[in-house]
Design a protein around this motif. Structure first.
Motif, short mmCIF file in Angstrom:
data_model
loop_
_atom_site.label_atom_id
_atom_site.label_comp_id
_atom_site.label_asym_id
_atom_site.label_seq_id
_atom_site.Cartn_x
_atom_site.Cartn_y
_atom_site.Cartn_z
N VAL A 283 36.12 31.21 47.06
CA VAL A 283 36.45 32.26 46.19
C VAL A 283 35.77 32.04 44.95
CG1 VAL A 283 38.20 33.29 44.53
CG2 VAL A 283 38.48 33.06 47.08
N ARG A 284 35.47 30.74 44.42
CA ARG A 284 34.96 30.45 43.07
C ARG A 284 33.31 30.62 43.28
NH1 ARG A 284 32.05 27.02 40.61
NH2 ARG A 284 31.62 25.70 42.35
N ASN A 285 32.94 30.14 44.54
CA ASN A 285 31.29 30.32 44.68
C ASN A 285 30.95 31.38 45.41
OD1 ASN A 285 31.50 29.69 47.51
ND2 ASN A 285 31.44 27.54 47.25
N GLY A 286 31.83 32.25 45.81
CA GLY A 286 31.21 33.49 46.39
C GLY A 286 31.33 33.57 48.04
N SER A 287 31.45 32.44 48.43
CA SER A 287 31.17 32.51 49.93
C SER A 287 32.10 33.11 50.99
CB SER A 287 30.78 31.17 50.54
OG SER A 287 31.92 30.26 50.22
N ALA A 288 33.43 33.34 50.03
CA ALA A 288 34.67 34.05 50.42
C ALA A 288 34.53 35.36 50.61
CB ALA A 288 35.97 33.37 50.00
N GLY A 289 33.36 35.91 50.07
CA GLY A 289 33.33 37.23 49.81
C GLY A 289 33.71 38.15 48.70
N ASP A 290 33.76 39.31 48.43
CA ASP A 290 33.90 39.92 47.29
C ASP A 290 35.24 39.53 46.63
OD1 ASP A 290 31.65 41.40 47.63
OD2 ASP A 290 32.57 43.03 48.58
N TYR A 291 35.40 39.44 45.59
CA TYR A 291 36.52 38.96 45.02
C TYR A 291 36.81 39.79 43.44
CZ TYR A 291 40.47 35.90 43.07
OH TYR A 291 41.62 35.51 42.59
N ALA A 292 37.79 40.09 42.88
CA ALA A 292 37.77 40.80 41.74
C ALA A 292 38.04 39.96 40.71
CB ALA A 292 38.73 41.79 41.75
N TYR A 293 37.18 39.10 39.89
CA TYR A 293 37.39 38.18 38.81
C TYR A 293 37.95 39.05 37.67
CZ TYR A 293 34.58 35.46 42.00
OH TYR A 293 33.92 34.62 43.06
N PRO A 294 38.45 38.33 36.88
CA PRO A 294 38.99 37.00 36.85
C PRO A 294 40.28 36.74 37.90
CG PRO A 294 40.12 37.89 35.00
CD PRO A 294 38.89 38.94 35.44
#
Length: 90
Positions: free
Chosen positions: A49-60
């Motif tokens: 999740v942190r490095n983006g390889s898990a796909g789209d994520y709504a940060y924070p």
């Protein structure tokens, strides 16, 4: 009501994990369970999740999904979990 928790927060893509104290609602909705977490870990899924390889994520966001704890409250529609009525000394 709300309470402060300690959480590993990711502010944006590739940002470091930061321990912060966000406020969370402590009144579970109908299908929710409130668990007092006593141990948690950050694993490769959280790093993804942190490095983006898990796909789209709504940060924070707060990560660390592998935890152990004590059930404090259950929502009105929860039937398979119940609040611990006594703390056991093992």
């Amino acid at each position: 009501m709300s309470r402060q928790i300690t959480g590993a927060v990711i502010e944006e893509l590739n940002a470091p994990f930061k321990l912060e104290t966000p406020e969370v609602d402590d009144q579970p909705k109908a299908h929710d369970v409130l668990v007092h977490i006593v141990a948690s870990g950050i694993c490769h899924s959280d790093e993804a999740v942190r490095n983006g390889s898990a796909g789209d994520y709504a940060y924070p966001g707060v990560v660390g999904h592998e935890g152990a704890g004590i059930v404090e409250k259950v929502g009105s529609s929860v039937t398979t979990v119940k609040k611990l009525s006594k703390i056991y000394d093992f």
